[in-house]
Design an enzyme around this catalytic site. Structure first.
Site, PDB file in Angstrom:
ATOM      1  N   CYS A  48      -0.667   5.935  10.109  1.00  0.00           N
ATOM      2  CA  CYS A  48       0.564   5.257  10.518  1.00  0.00           C
ATOM      3  C   CYS A  48       0.229   4.014  11.326  1.00  0.00           C
ATOM      4  O   CYS A  48      -0.584   4.074  12.252  1.00  0.00           O
ATOM      5  CB  CYS A  48       1.398   6.171  11.420  1.00  0.00           C
ATOM      6  SG  CYS A  48       2.098   7.552  10.562  1.00  0.00           S
ATOM      7  N   GLU A 102       0.812  -1.221   0.000  1.00  0.00           N
ATOM      8  CA  GLU A 102       0.000   0.000   0.000  1.00  0.00           C
ATOM      9  C   GLU A 102       0.842   1.266   0.000  1.00  0.00           C
ATOM     10  O   GLU A 102       1.988   1.261   0.461  1.00  0.00           O
ATOM     11  CB  GLU A 102      -0.908  -0.003   1.236  1.00  0.00           C
ATOM     12  CG  GLU A 102      -1.979  -1.076   1.140  1.00  0.00           C
ATOM     13  CD  GLU A 102      -2.751  -1.309   2.428  1.00  0.00           C
ATOM     14  OE1 GLU A 102      -3.908  -1.722   2.338  1.00  0.00           O
ATOM     15  OE2 GLU A 102      -2.199  -1.099   3.518  1.00  0.00           O
ATOM     16  N   CYS A 121       1.783  -2.126  15.396  1.00  0.00           N
ATOM     17  CA  CYS A 121       1.688  -1.889  13.964  1.00  0.00           C
ATOM     18  C   CYS A 121       1.036  -3.066  13.227  1.00  0.00           C
ATOM     19  O   CYS A 121       1.460  -4.216  13.369  1.00  0.00           O
ATOM     20  CB  CYS A 121       3.084  -1.641  13.412  1.00  0.00           C
ATOM     21  SG  CYS A 121       3.132  -1.514  11.627  1.00  0.00           S
ATOM     22  N   CYS A 161       3.300   8.683   0.773  1.00  0.00           N
ATOM     23  CA  CYS A 161       3.932   7.758   1.720  1.00  0.00           C
ATOM     24  C   CYS A 161       4.045   6.405   1.010  1.00  0.00           C
ATOM     25  O   CYS A 161       3.030   5.821   0.620  1.00  0.00           O
ATOM     26  CB  CYS A 161       3.047   7.654   2.966  1.00  0.00           C
ATOM     27  SG  CYS A 161       3.588   6.405   4.129  1.00  0.00           S
ATOM     28  N   CYS A 208       6.430  -6.727   6.834  1.00  0.00           N
ATOM     29  CA  CYS A 208       7.576  -6.225   7.595  1.00  0.00           C
ATOM     30  C   CYS A 208       7.983  -7.272   8.627  1.00  0.00           C
ATOM     31  O   CYS A 208       7.129  -7.911   9.239  1.00  0.00           O
ATOM     32  CB  CYS A 208       7.219  -4.925   8.300  1.00  0.00           C
ATOM     33  SG  CYS A 208       8.639  -4.181   9.140  1.00  0.00           S
ATOM     34  N   CYS A 211       6.865  -4.617  15.291  1.00  0.00           N
ATOM     35  CA  CYS A 211       6.488  -3.616  16.302  1.00  0.00           C
ATOM     36  C   CYS A 211       5.065  -3.935  16.773  1.00  0.00           C
ATOM     37  O   CYS A 211       4.161  -4.151  15.947  1.00  0.00           O
ATOM     38  CB  CYS A 211       6.557  -2.209  15.723  1.00  0.00           C
ATOM     39  SG  CYS A 211       8.199  -1.784  15.106  1.00  0.00           S
TER      40      CYS A 211
HETATM   41  S1  SF4 Z   1       6.222   0.316  12.546  1.00  0.00           S
HETATM   42 FE1  SF4 Z   1       5.395  -1.427  11.338  1.00  0.00          FE
HETATM   43  S2  SF4 Z   1       6.199  -1.140   9.260  1.00  0.00           S
HETATM   44 FE2  SF4 Z   1       7.434   0.168  10.648  1.00  0.00          FE
HETATM   45  S3  SF4 Z   1       9.178  -1.116  11.257  1.00  0.00           S
HETATM   46 FE3  SF4 Z   1       7.615  -1.441  12.850  1.00  0.00          FE
HETATM   47  S4  SF4 Z   1       6.463  -3.264  12.143  1.00  0.00           S
HETATM   48 FE4  SF4 Z   1       7.619  -2.499  10.373  1.00  0.00          FE
END
Ligand code: SF4
Length: 353
Positions: free
Chosen positions: A338, A92, A124, A110, A117, A121
């Site tokens: 975000c 995306e 996220c 963006c 990923c 995190c």
């Molecule tokens: S915030 Fe999300 S996209 Fe960014 S590094 Fe952490 S897990 Fe990956």
């Protein structure tokens, strides 16, 4: 050799690589600007022969992403694009509308640097997807170029804050950023191209050595290692002390202030003690703090209310002599904010077209 994607290169690189085909710098500029700005291969005219273009098209092709879906937020105009690569992998990008106090309007795109990923995190949605693959330079370039062609306002900036950890796909990201900033590419000032990282220390050191003019934002979110580790597993691989040392060297080499992003989670990292720990961690390093409300569709993490947020901002201002800026993270209603990019499509009004 199979044909290569034209938009993965700067004009200088094209002229060097395809010199044997008679690719001069002006011809390379023409090919690239037609491809990126209009999405077309040029037709023959007085400056370039149709025969030469046919020859070149055996070596280079114009790649495009398929647009699987697009949603526009009725509340703030943020637009989320779901793209599919030729191998079917989806990722995306988000169009961010910006209106200045003067009334001037511009857009920022963006972009994603990876499909999924691996950083995990906790706050996220992309992290919960896991990692699929790195994006190629042209796949990163195409997100901004294709969005730019239909953006209502000029695109003046690119932020690498979509899916993925940009500094784990370092070469493709830097190559895409070069194409973004080239005058025949998207002509975006290098200072308006922002690389965002969870804190990949060796890559920050490489960035420092190579001396790029792109901006850097580092997601810190807590200056207390155990707390940071609970949210960001990157702390295990690259402890925040090492991160601090790498950022000091980055500042010494570039003279630039380091921007630290702080994802605010109610009752977790928005207290007086959090501000004090951050001030101790920062010391004399010139920084800017960007405060962003957590956006967690699972409801596990909630953003602070106004009173908590204002108290934290006041505490930061008391303990830290640094600009503190609250960043608006829009498009929540279409899961474009975000931390919300997860290639799924919540019910929301579709854009026309
Ligand atoms: S915030 Fe999300 S996209 Fe960014 S590094 Fe952490 S897990 Fe990956």
């Amino acid at each position: 050799m199979p044909p290569e994607p034209l938009t993965a290169f700067t004009p200088q690189q094209l002229a060097e690589r395809y010199a044997s085909l008679g690719m001069t710098l002006p011809l390379a500029r023409k090919l690239l600007s037609c491809a990126l700005r209009h999405g077309v291969w040029p037709t023959g005219d007085t400056t370039v022969s149709a025969r030469w273009l046919t020859r070149v098209s055996r070596e280079l092709y114009l790649p495009e992403l398929s647009l699987a879906d697009r949603q526009v937020s009725p509340s703030d105009g943020f637009a989320k694009y779901l793209f599919a690569a030729p191998d079917g992998v989806r990722f995306e990008a988000v169009l961010i509308p910006v209106v200045h106090r003067t009334g001037d309007r511009k857009s920022i795109v963006c972009v994603s640097s990876q499909a999924g990923c691996a950083m995990g995190c906790a706050f996220c949605a992309t992290g919960r997807l896991g990692f699929t693959r790195d994006l190629a330079p042209w796949e990163i370039v195409a997100q901004a170029a294709q969005i730019r062609r239909e953006a209502p306002d000029p695109v003046r900036g690119v932020v690498f804050m979509g899916m993925g950890e940009p500094l784990l796909n370092y070469e493709s990201v830097i190559q895409a950023a070069r194409v973004f900033s080239d005058p025949s590419g998207l002509a975006i000032s290098a200072k308006a191209i922002t690389l965002s990282t969870a804190g990949i220390v060796p890559a920050i050191r490489r960035l420092t050595r190579e001396g790029h003019a792109f901006r850097l934002i580092v997601s810190l979110t807590s200056a207390e290692p155990a707390k940071r580790r609970a949210l960001m597993p990157v702390e295990n691989a690259y402890p925040s002390n090492d991160l601090r040392a790498a950022l000091t060297d980055y500042h010494t080499a570039t003279g630039r202030r380091v921007t630290l992003a702080w994802t605010m989670i109610s009752g977790f990292n928005t207290g007086e003690e959090d501000a004090r720990q951050l001030a101790a961690w920062v010391g004399d390093l010139p920084v800017q703090i960007d405060l962003i409300d957590v956006n967690d569709a699972t409801g596990r993490f909630i953003p602070p209310g106004d009173a908590e947020r204002n108290a934290f901002r006041d505490a930061l201002r008391t303990h830290l002599a640094a600009p503190v800026i609250r960043r608006y993270s829009g498009g929540k209603d279409i899961h474009a904010a975000c931390g919300m990019l997860a290639t799924h499509l919540p019910a929301a009004p579709r854009a026309n077209g």
